[in-house]
Scaffold this motif. Sequence first.
Motif, PDB file in Angstrom:
ATOM      1  N   ASP A  25      -0.970   8.887   5.343  1.00 22.76           N
ATOM      2  CA  ASP A  25      -0.612   9.743   4.213  1.00 22.76           C
ATOM      3  C   ASP A  25      -1.843   9.784   3.325  1.00 22.76           C
ATOM      4  N   ARG A  56      -2.364  16.804  -0.497  1.00 23.68           N
ATOM      5  CA  ARG A  56      -2.087  15.475   0.050  1.00 23.68           C
ATOM      6  C   ARG A  56      -0.897  15.556   0.978  1.00 23.68           C
ATOM      7  N   ASP A 115      -9.616  11.669   2.370  1.00 24.67           N
ATOM      8  CA  ASP A 115      -9.512  10.477   1.531  1.00 24.67           C
ATOM      9  C   ASP A 115      -8.336   9.674   2.073  1.00 24.67           C
ATOM     10  N   LEU A 151      -7.284   6.776   1.120  1.00 26.60           N
ATOM     11  CA  LEU A 151      -6.602   5.990   0.093  1.00 26.60           C
ATOM     12  C   LEU A 151      -6.682   6.732  -1.247  1.00 26.60           C
ATOM     13  N   PRO A 152      -6.006   7.858  -1.367  1.00 29.50           N
ATOM     14  CA  PRO A 152      -6.162   8.702  -2.565  1.00 29.50           C
ATOM     15  C   PRO A 152      -5.714   8.044  -3.863  1.00 29.50           C
ATOM     16  N   GLU A 153      -4.862   7.031  -3.807  1.00 33.68           N
ATOM     17  CA  GLU A 153      -4.374   6.384  -5.025  1.00 33.68           C
ATOM     18  C   GLU A 153      -5.212   5.173  -5.429  1.00 33.68           C
ATOM     19  N   VAL A 154      -6.233   4.875  -4.632  1.00 32.25           N
ATOM     20  CA  VAL A 154      -7.020   3.659  -4.856  1.00 32.25           C
ATOM     21  C   VAL A 154      -8.423   4.037  -5.325  1.00 32.25           C
ATOM     22  N   THR A 155      -8.867   3.424  -6.429  1.00 32.76           N
ATOM     23  CA  THR A 155     -10.206   3.698  -6.953  1.00 32.76           C
ATOM     24  C   THR A 155     -11.270   2.973  -6.125  1.00 32.76           C
ATOM     25  N   LYS A 198     -13.102   7.107   1.230  1.00 32.03           N
ATOM     26  CA  LYS A 198     -12.749   8.062   0.184  1.00 32.03           C
ATOM     27  C   LYS A 198     -13.227   9.490   0.475  1.00 32.03           C
TER      28      LYS A 198
END
Length: 379
Positions: A208, A224, A255, A257-261, A305
């Motif tokens: 995802d 997404r 990306d 891991l879109p929720e991870v900086t 990313k």
Amino acid sequence: MEKIAIVGGGAAGMACAVHLARKGKRVILLERGERLGRKLAATGNGQGNVTNINLRGDCYFSDAPQLVEKVLSRFSDRDTVRFLEGMGGIFLADSRGRVYPAGRQASAVVDLFRRELARLGVHICYSAQVRSIAYERDFTLTWEGGQVHADAVVLAAGGKAAPQFGTDGSQYALATRFGHTVTPLSPALVRLKTDPALVRGLKGIRIDGALRLLRGGSCIFSDRGDILFTDGGLSGDLVFRASSYAKEGDILELDFLPEVTKERLSRALACGEGEDRLLCLVPNGLGRFLSRRATGEEALIAALKGYRLPVTGTFGFGEAQVTKGGIPLAEVDEHLESRKQSGLFFAGEMLNVDGACGGYNLQWAFASAFVAAEGAARC
């Protein structure tokens, strides 16, 4: 003489026949194959995604967006649900707005149509691939071993996508004989090809994630959702949506891991070494793949990313869900009646309209069928 002839026994053709028969019109439904609704029976991965409650005009591609919105306003997603439930069954929306039969079986939706068509007494002719349509006082439709006359004709024979269901694009010729044109055709909602070396060993891995489609340095699509790696390319709902925009030479930027900086990634990577650095970050197979390709923490974070893949093409009409292109909407009026020949109407995928993934194309089939039926009923 039959009053109205409908060419094509798919979703649009069957829906149009039901609407007309309910108005008391004599209808003949001409299907080139040996059964109705073959493509409909496969929709939504066989679960029957018939429409979407998040219906918007900007979910469609066409040469006349205002006409698309007008058609959809006359027969909305709610109208589709009411229409289908009026034949039986219950239809429910999921968390993404996709509407399915409660039993999650697309073939059962086809059975609803078959039952209703039989109840209404619609004349269905199978193995009737129409070879020609001529007009002189009325329409004459001819196929191998048969002929019929009609006051009006609805062309709902599908596009060029999924030829295994009998939609090979040959029926566009029926319209061009009346002076219609056909825009360039291309597959949409289809797997995208890329450099095999950049996805080798990743087949079957699903994430995802987020996707950006880049062209000439500009982002032309971003969203997404579900991404699935396959042999030599990418699949999944998100990729299907992107395929409506993609051209050869574009770049897919993923990306994972879109929720991870990047800062949070850096802290996680510092806890391990080698391939183990990506444990619980991405699927293990993808982690090993990226670790082998990216040297150093900065390169690994960049790959997580923004992994870039060139678009080298699509997997063609054989795998496509819909056709991009068709009869221009500029050549029909607000009733979807031909501007070249009165009494000739269009519905469904034959028209230059294709929608996003998630029930939008079936919604167009049902909405255009209703509008065409309303117009043809006046003939």
